[in-house]
Write a protein that holds these residues in place. Structure first.
Motif, mmCIF file in Angstrom:
data_model
loop_
_atom_site.group_PDB
_atom_site.id
_atom_site.type_symbol
_atom_site.label_atom_id
_atom_site.label_comp_id
_atom_site.label_asym_id
_atom_site.label_seq_id
_atom_site.Cartn_x
_atom_site.Cartn_y
_atom_site.Cartn_z
ATOM 1 N N SER A 9 0.833 -1.211 0.000
ATOM 2 C CA SER A 9 0.000 0.000 0.000
ATOM 3 C C SER A 9 0.862 1.254 0.000
ATOM 4 O O SER A 9 0.561 2.225 -0.704
ATOM 5 C CB SER A 9 -0.914 0.009 1.231
ATOM 6 O OG SER A 9 -1.719 -1.142 1.261
ATOM 7 N N ALA A 10 1.942 1.233 0.801
ATOM 8 C CA ALA A 10 2.820 2.403 0.870
ATOM 9 C C ALA A 10 3.509 2.625 -0.475
ATOM 10 O O ALA A 10 3.632 3.759 -0.949
ATOM 11 C CB ALA A 10 3.846 2.229 1.991
ATOM 12 N N ALA A 11 3.945 1.536 -1.116
ATOM 13 C CA ALA A 11 4.605 1.669 -2.424
ATOM 14 C C ALA A 11 3.614 2.199 -3.458
ATOM 15 O O ALA A 11 3.925 3.121 -4.218
ATOM 16 C CB ALA A 11 5.178 0.314 -2.854
ATOM 17 N N SER B 23 1.017 3.975 -2.993
ATOM 18 C CA SER B 23 0.551 5.344 -2.700
ATOM 19 C C SER B 23 1.428 6.397 -3.378
ATOM 20 O O SER B 23 1.031 7.550 -3.507
ATOM 21 C CB SER B 23 0.490 5.585 -1.188
ATOM 22 O OG SER B 23 1.794 5.768 -0.664
ATOM 23 N N THR B 24 2.628 5.988 -3.820
ATOM 24 C CA THR B 24 3.534 6.944 -4.468
ATOM 25 C C THR B 24 3.325 6.977 -5.991
ATOM 26 O O THR B 24 3.977 7.758 -6.678
ATOM 27 C CB THR B 24 5.011 6.565 -4.205
ATOM 28 O OG1 THR B 24 5.269 5.294 -4.829
ATOM 29 C CG2 THR B 24 5.319 6.453 -2.722
ATOM 30 N N LEU C 157 -7.994 5.557 -4.833
ATOM 31 C CA LEU C 157 -8.271 5.414 -3.402
ATOM 32 C C LEU C 157 -9.312 6.422 -2.931
ATOM 33 O O LEU C 157 -10.167 6.112 -2.097
ATOM 34 C CB LEU C 157 -6.969 5.574 -2.602
ATOM 35 C CG LEU C 157 -5.860 4.568 -2.919
ATOM 36 C CD1 LEU C 157 -4.608 4.901 -2.114
ATOM 37 C CD2 LEU C 157 -6.314 3.144 -2.611
ATOM 38 N N ALA D 276 -3.812 7.748 -6.059
ATOM 39 C CA ALA D 276 -4.587 8.556 -5.088
ATOM 40 C C ALA D 276 -6.035 8.700 -5.549
ATOM 41 O O ALA D 276 -6.959 8.587 -4.730
ATOM 42 C CB ALA D 276 -3.938 9.926 -4.911
#
Lengths: 189, 189
Positions: free
Chosen positions: B111-113, B115-116, B124, B121
């Motif tokens: 998820s963190a990867a 999100s970039t 989501l 975005a």
């Protein structure tokens, strides 16, 4: 602090910050060479402070929990003597850090990477027990503390789950959690 | 489904699962070659399903939110017609996934990867609006929904913040959140 000790503390800080950035980006398998380069120190200089990558990663994990604990302590209102003062400071410390989505994403990546390193679980478990003990004497019902602190933790995931944090939504969550620390809307009956 | 469509769906699934594993490990910069190798398909086979890395990463983000939505729908109790049935299903779906610390850590890294990645975005945000609309007709006060869902999200961070999830603590949090969906301990007054 004498000059030499100050230099030592400063280099240690520089290396830990460089390690945080590189581990967040490249995972816990990142080499000491890469960390030394990012810190702008020689590898032998780095090894003078941290004997091995494992030792550096454990120090980094300890530094993360110590830094957060210091942020919570700094957020305690000295004029506040009511029940829930520590939980209020916990909520404030978390939400103070939530404005910057990139920083949160980096923090979560770092935490996820460190969680795979042998020995880190023990550091985190010891820290969790210390928080539990501190909250026990904060005067709120343990169920209330659990819900407030988990919801504050969860608020940081909006970056990952909701495409970025919405300032109005964050403010609403923060205020709601702070009102819960004041015993409003007693949900445990 | 005719055999050819079934094969297409199966290959697409294999590639998405391989992408999830490699992006969690190596970040969103991972090459299509690495993903194709992990999936056991040729690069041209992969490109037949996803025209570019960007398109694959966006499909992966959409797949993540669709999979979670399907898990929540599956957790809805058909005999439950009381207010809060969707929030209860949300809590159950999250806690059902919390037994396996490695899987959670991988999910958070993924998820963190993602999100970039540009465009994620928006996926989501659209998903977050859909959840908000769905909760609006679930019959609970919005503040209650907010606290319960954030606390459920936050429970997944025990892996990163507390050195692993403790089954007894998870069960306690789950039961407390489920009781809150039943309107117990009305904390909004």
């Amino acid at each position: 602090m004498p000059p030499r000790e100050r230099d030592t503390a400063r280099t240690r800080r520089t290396v830990l910050d460089a390690a945080a950035r590189t581990v967040a980006k490249q995972g816990a398998g990142v080499s000491l060479d890469v960390i030394a380069r990012e810190a702008g120190v020689s590898k032998s200089g780095l090894l003078h402070h941290f004997r091995s990558r494992d030792q550096l990663l454990l120090a980094l994990a300890q530094d993360q929990v110590d830094t957060f604990a210091a942020e919570v302590r700094a957020a305690v209102d000295p004029a506040d003597h009511a029940a829930g003062r520590l939980v209020r400071a916990y909520v404030k410390a978390i939400f103070d850090s939530l404005g910057d989505d990139t920083a949160i994403s980096e923090h979560l990546l770092l935490s996820a990477a460190l969680s795979t390193v042998p020995g880190v679980a023990e550091i985190l478990q010891r820290d969790a027990r210390q928080w539990e003990a501190a909250f026990t004497s904060d005067g709120l019902h343990p169920d209330r503390v659990l819900i407030i602190t988990k919801a504050a933790d969860g608020a940081s995931l909006a970056t990952l789950y909701e495409g970025g944090s919405n300032p109005a939504a964050l403010e609403r969550t923060r205020e709601l959690l702070l009102s819960m620390t004041r015993g409003e809307g007693s949900f445990t009956g």
